[in-house]
Design an enzyme around this catalytic site. Structure first.
Site, PDB file in Angstrom:
ATOM      1  N   HIS A 169      -6.197   4.103   3.657  1.00  0.00           N
ATOM      2  CA  HIS A 169      -7.476   3.934   4.383  1.00  0.00           C
ATOM      3  C   HIS A 169      -8.364   5.180   4.249  1.00  0.00           C
ATOM      4  O   HIS A 169      -8.568   5.923   5.206  1.00  0.00           O
ATOM      5  CB  HIS A 169      -7.210   3.604   5.862  1.00  0.00           C
ATOM      6  CG  HIS A 169      -8.384   2.903   6.496  1.00  0.00           C
ATOM      7  ND1 HIS A 169      -8.265   1.973   7.504  1.00  0.00           N
ATOM      8  CD2 HIS A 169      -9.714   2.987   6.248  1.00  0.00           C
ATOM      9  CE1 HIS A 169      -9.463   1.529   7.852  1.00  0.00           C
ATOM     10  NE2 HIS A 169     -10.362   2.137   7.101  1.00  0.00           N
ATOM     11  N   GLU A 184      -1.674  -0.888  10.144  1.00  0.00           N
ATOM     12  CA  GLU A 184      -1.757   0.545   9.811  1.00  0.00           C
ATOM     13  C   GLU A 184      -1.180   1.399  10.940  1.00  0.00           C
ATOM     14  O   GLU A 184      -1.391   1.065  12.102  1.00  0.00           O
ATOM     15  CB  GLU A 184      -3.224   0.925   9.573  1.00  0.00           C
ATOM     16  CG  GLU A 184      -3.791   0.231   8.362  1.00  0.00           C
ATOM     17  CD  GLU A 184      -5.270   0.544   8.118  1.00  0.00           C
ATOM     18  OE1 GLU A 184      -5.805   1.491   8.712  1.00  0.00           O
ATOM     19  OE2 GLU A 184      -5.867  -0.189   7.320  1.00  0.00           O
ATOM     20  N   ALA A 215     -11.730  -3.715   3.121  1.00  0.00           N
ATOM     21  CA  ALA A 215     -12.349  -4.157   4.379  1.00  0.00           C
ATOM     22  C   ALA A 215     -11.376  -3.950   5.542  1.00  0.00           C
ATOM     23  O   ALA A 215     -11.378  -2.887   6.172  1.00  0.00           O
ATOM     24  CB  ALA A 215     -12.785  -5.606   4.243  1.00  0.00           C
ATOM     25  N   ARG A 216     -10.533  -4.920   5.792  1.00  0.00           N
ATOM     26  CA  ARG A 216      -9.474  -4.782   6.805  1.00  0.00           C
ATOM     27  C   ARG A 216      -8.253  -5.538   6.306  1.00  0.00           C
ATOM     28  O   ARG A 216      -8.366  -6.644   5.755  1.00  0.00           O
ATOM     29  CB  ARG A 216      -9.915  -5.366   8.150  1.00  0.00           C
ATOM     30  CG  ARG A 216     -10.902  -4.510   8.918  1.00  0.00           C
ATOM     31  CD  ARG A 216     -10.277  -3.202   9.421  1.00  0.00           C
ATOM     32  NE  ARG A 216     -11.214  -2.384  10.176  1.00  0.00           N
ATOM     33  CZ  ARG A 216     -11.951  -1.391   9.670  1.00  0.00           C
ATOM     34  NH1 ARG A 216     -11.853  -1.069   8.393  1.00  0.00           N
ATOM     35  NH2 ARG A 216     -12.771  -0.709  10.445  1.00  0.00           N
TER      36      ARG A 216
HETATM   37  O1  LIG Z   1     -12.934   1.616   7.832  1.00  0.00           O
HETATM   38  C1  LIG Z   1     -13.930   2.246   7.971  1.00  0.00           C
HETATM   39  C2  LIG Z   1     -15.034   1.811   8.791  1.00  0.00           C
HETATM   40  O2  LIG Z   1     -14.921   0.756   9.428  1.00  0.00           O
HETATM   41  O3  LIG Z   1     -16.060   2.500   8.833  1.00  0.00           O
END
Ligand SMILES: O=CC(=O)O
Length: 332
Positions: free
Chosen positions: A293, A275, A245-246
């Site tokens: 990512h 990142e 996700a993040r």
């Molecule tokens: O990280 C990828 C997105 O948010 O689409």
């Protein structure tokens, strides 16, 4: 009558035809800025006046920085729509946009399969503890000396999905094909049809009872460091955690400590707090699978995301309404 402008922040890599077709509706313009200061100056100079819609990419962060209140305040008053190419839109301060009457869209659904695939790869790789041996074979040490501990099978393990949006629900189906038992927690409980038989549990029950915890929720001020020392200590000893996700949903420093103590057995990460910098404690730990990512890094998905984002721009220009406005602005 002057034509509206569409400002591109970032690049179109695949959907060139669809992008070019927008020129029948608007003038397509680019920024000359190479950094945030230059972009803010461009906004102040009036050069971007007349821009109605902004198409921005995740990578354009390196030019403009976040769409935070400072930047949003300086956008030309003509701007009415910000179309973000990505599912996660934490780079854009939606409240600041709402205050200025700007509508924001993202590209949900286009990313579901691709991200859930990486999610499943991280779950299997972390459970099976493949990473140490994948490192040692390249060093000419076969499985390593001593060999790594035995991995564990997904079959019969409880997978706790935190955040049951499109990616979470897609992951559920994939995990069930590996005979995992899926439980979930979400801001609100899903209808039976959407939950598809997954059991709804409280946040605390999910983190206490899951063998594998998958983070599939958006990053915002409520979810920042949702998993930190206290939550890690509440988990089963030897838990596996994966995050597509993040990064900032997990307190990385706390995660490193929990890995070092053995409280967390292994981790699979596609996203990081800062990142492209990765916490040295994560790099140093062989029980962590690191992917830079790449959740949506396929030709098909990148193309679909661009097409979807362009369709948001087109819809804004033609009808004044976005195709996929972000949840915070739904019904406004
Ligand atoms: O990280 C990828 C997105 O948010 O689409």
């Amino acid at each position: 009558m002057t034509r509206p402008k569409v400002l591109l922040l970032g690049q179109i890599e695949h959907a060139h035809e669809s992008w070019n077709s927008l020129s029948s509706l608007a003038e397509l313009v680019h920024t000359q800025a190479r950094c945030r200061a230059e972009f803010l100056d461009e906004c102040r100079s009036g050069q971007l006046n007349g821009t109605t819609v902004i198409y921005r990419t995740f990578e354009s962060l390196s030019i403009t920085g976040k769409f935070d209140p400072e930047l949003v305040r300086l956008l030309p008053t003509s701007v009415k729509f910000v179309c973000h190419n990505g599912a996660g839109y934490d780079q854009v301060d939606v409240h600041a946009c709402t205050d200025r009457g700007i509508r924001v869209s993202n590209t949900p659904n286009t990313v579901n399969d691709c991200t859930a695939d990486v999610n499943m790869f991280l779950i299997l790789g972390s459970l099976r503890r493949f990473n140490p041996s994948m490192m040692s074979i390249r060093e000419g040490k076969w499985r390593g000396h001593p060999p790594p501990p035995l991995g564990r099978d997904p079959q019969g393990k409880t997978l706790g999905i935190l955040g049951m949006g499109g990616i979470g629900r897609n992951l559920k189906k994939k995990a069930e094909a590996f005979s995992m038992n899926v439980i979930y927690h979400n801001r609100s409980r899903l209808s039976e049809e959407l939950a598809g038989g997954a059991q709804y549990v409280s946040f605390e029950e999910l983190i206490r009872t899951s063998d594998v915890i998958s983070l599939n929720l958006p990053l915002n001020k409520h979810t920042h460091h949702k998993i930190s020392t206290r939550e890690l200590q509440m988990m089963k000893k030897g838990v596996v955690i994966v995050n597509t996700a993040r990064g900032a949903i997990i307190d990385e420093a706390a995660l490193v400590e929990a890995l070092n103590s053995g409280q967390v057995a292994s981790v699979g990460l596609d996203v990081y707090e800062d990142e492209p910098n990765v916490h040295p404690g994560l790099i140093a730990n062989p029980n962590v699978i690191l992917v830079p990512h790449m959740g949506t890094w396929t030709y098909e998905t990148q193309t679909a995301m661009e097409e979807w984002n362009i369709s948001n721009v087109r819809s804004a220009l033609e009808t004044g309404v976005l195709r996929s406005v972000v949840p915070e602005q739904m019904g406004m």
